[in-house]
Design a protein around this motif. Structure first.
Motif, PDB file in Angstrom:
ATOM      1  N   ASN A   8       0.822  -1.200   0.000  1.00  0.00           N
ATOM      2  CA  ASN A   8       0.000   0.000   0.000  1.00  0.00           C
ATOM      3  C   ASN A   8       0.862   1.259   0.000  1.00  0.00           C
ATOM      4  N   LYS A   9       2.160   1.085  -0.266  1.00  0.00           N
ATOM      5  CA  LYS A   9       3.077   2.221  -0.266  1.00  0.00           C
ATOM      6  C   LYS A   9       3.848   2.268  -1.585  1.00  0.00           C
ATOM      7  N   THR A  10       4.263   3.467  -1.945  1.00  0.00           N
ATOM      8  CA  THR A  10       5.076   3.630  -3.140  1.00  0.00           C
ATOM      9  C   THR A  10       6.522   3.261  -2.818  1.00  0.00           C
ATOM     10  N   ALA A  11       7.374   3.317  -3.823  1.00  0.00           N
ATOM     11  CA  ALA A  11       8.781   2.995  -3.622  1.00  0.00           C
ATOM     12  C   ALA A  11       9.433   3.940  -2.620  1.00  0.00           C
ATOM     13  N   SER A  12       8.948   5.190  -2.566  1.00  0.00           N
ATOM     14  CA  SER A  12       9.532   6.154  -1.627  1.00  0.00           C
ATOM     15  C   SER A  12       8.881   6.093  -0.251  1.00  0.00           C
ATOM     16  N   GLY A  13       7.896   5.222  -0.076  1.00  0.00           N
ATOM     17  CA  GLY A  13       7.285   5.038   1.228  1.00  0.00           C
ATOM     18  C   GLY A  13       6.001   5.824   1.451  1.00  0.00           C
ATOM     19  N   THR A  14       5.486   6.455   0.417  1.00  0.00           N
ATOM     20  CA  THR A  14       4.251   7.218   0.546  1.00  0.00           C
ATOM     21  C   THR A  14       3.059   6.283   0.674  1.00  0.00           C
ATOM     22  N   ASP A  15       2.183   6.571   1.623  1.00  0.00           N
ATOM     23  CA  ASP A  15       0.970   5.779   1.827  1.00  0.00           C
ATOM     24  C   ASP A  15      -0.061   6.147   0.757  1.00  0.00           C
ATOM     25  N   ILE A  16      -0.311   5.246  -0.157  1.00  0.00           N
ATOM     26  CA  ILE A  16      -1.181   5.509  -1.302  1.00  0.00           C
ATOM     27  C   ILE A  16      -2.602   5.833  -0.851  1.00  0.00           C
ATOM     28  N   GLN A  17      -3.129   5.068   0.084  1.00  0.00           N
ATOM     29  CA  GLN A  17      -4.496   5.290   0.541  1.00  0.00           C
ATOM     30  C   GLN A  17      -4.645   6.664   1.195  1.00  0.00           C
ATOM     31  N   HIS A  18      -3.635   7.084   1.936  1.00  0.00           N
ATOM     32  CA  HIS A  18      -3.673   8.395   2.580  1.00  0.00           C
ATOM     33  C   HIS A  18      -3.738   9.510   1.526  1.00  0.00           C
ATOM     34  N   VAL A  19      -2.940   9.389   0.490  1.00  0.00           N
ATOM     35  CA  VAL A  19      -2.924  10.392  -0.575  1.00  0.00           C
ATOM     36  C   VAL A  19      -4.268  10.411  -1.297  1.00  0.00           C
ATOM     37  N   LYS A  20      -4.811   9.243  -1.599  1.00  0.00           N
ATOM     38  CA  LYS A  20      -6.108   9.178  -2.272  1.00  0.00           C
ATOM     39  C   LYS A  20      -7.196   9.822  -1.416  1.00  0.00           C
ATOM     40  N   GLN A  25     -10.826  14.473  -0.434  1.00  0.00           N
ATOM     41  CA  GLN A  25     -11.299  15.560   0.428  1.00  0.00           C
ATOM     42  C   GLN A  25     -11.125  16.904  -0.265  1.00  0.00           C
ATOM     43  N   ALA A  26     -10.007  17.088  -0.908  1.00  0.00           N
ATOM     44  CA  ALA A  26      -9.725  18.362  -1.565  1.00  0.00           C
ATOM     45  C   ALA A  26     -10.682  18.599  -2.725  1.00  0.00           C
ATOM     46  N   SER A  27     -10.959  17.578  -3.504  1.00  0.00           N
ATOM     47  CA  SER A  27     -11.809  17.754  -4.673  1.00  0.00           C
ATOM     48  C   SER A  27     -13.280  17.827  -4.310  1.00  0.00           C
ATOM     49  N   SER A  28     -13.668  17.334  -3.129  1.00  0.00           N
ATOM     50  CA  SER A  28     -15.070  17.382  -2.741  1.00  0.00           C
ATOM     51  C   SER A  28     -15.428  18.685  -2.042  1.00  0.00           C
ATOM     52  N   GLY A  29     -14.450  19.551  -1.833  1.00  0.00           N
ATOM     53  CA  GLY A  29     -14.713  20.840  -1.213  1.00  0.00           C
ATOM     54  C   GLY A  29     -14.765  20.799   0.296  1.00  0.00           C
ATOM     55  N   LYS A  30     -14.372  19.705   0.910  1.00  0.00           N
ATOM     56  CA  LYS A  30     -14.408  19.611   2.363  1.00  0.00           C
ATOM     57  C   LYS A  30     -13.141  20.168   2.998  1.00  0.00           C
TER      58      LYS A  30
END
Length: 61
Positions: A8-20, A25-30
């Motif tokens: 569930n993480k990218t090669a650099s360690g980013t949590d994919i689910q967290h980013v999604k 949230q950003a696109s829904s205006g919340k």
């Protein structure tokens, strides 16, 4: 990246689910939109004009 095929993480360690989740949230205006309604556009334009005038005045000295 083949090692992360089932992770569930990218090669650099980013949590994919967290980013999604943050993107959704950003696109829904919340997220962040509460500040837009509190911004006085005319006030900001006046401040920008004043700053620009001050900058021009200081550069001509």
């Amino acid at each position: 990246m083949a090692n992360n095929q089932y992770s569930n993480k990218t090669a650099s360690g980013t949590d994919i689910q967290h980013v999604k989740q943050k993107n959704a949230q950003a696109s829904s205006g919340k997220y962040g939109t509460e500040f837009a309604s509190e911004t006085d556009v005319q006030h900001v334009k006046r401040q920008n004009a004043q700053a620009s005038a001050n900058k021009n005045q200081n550069s001509s000295r």
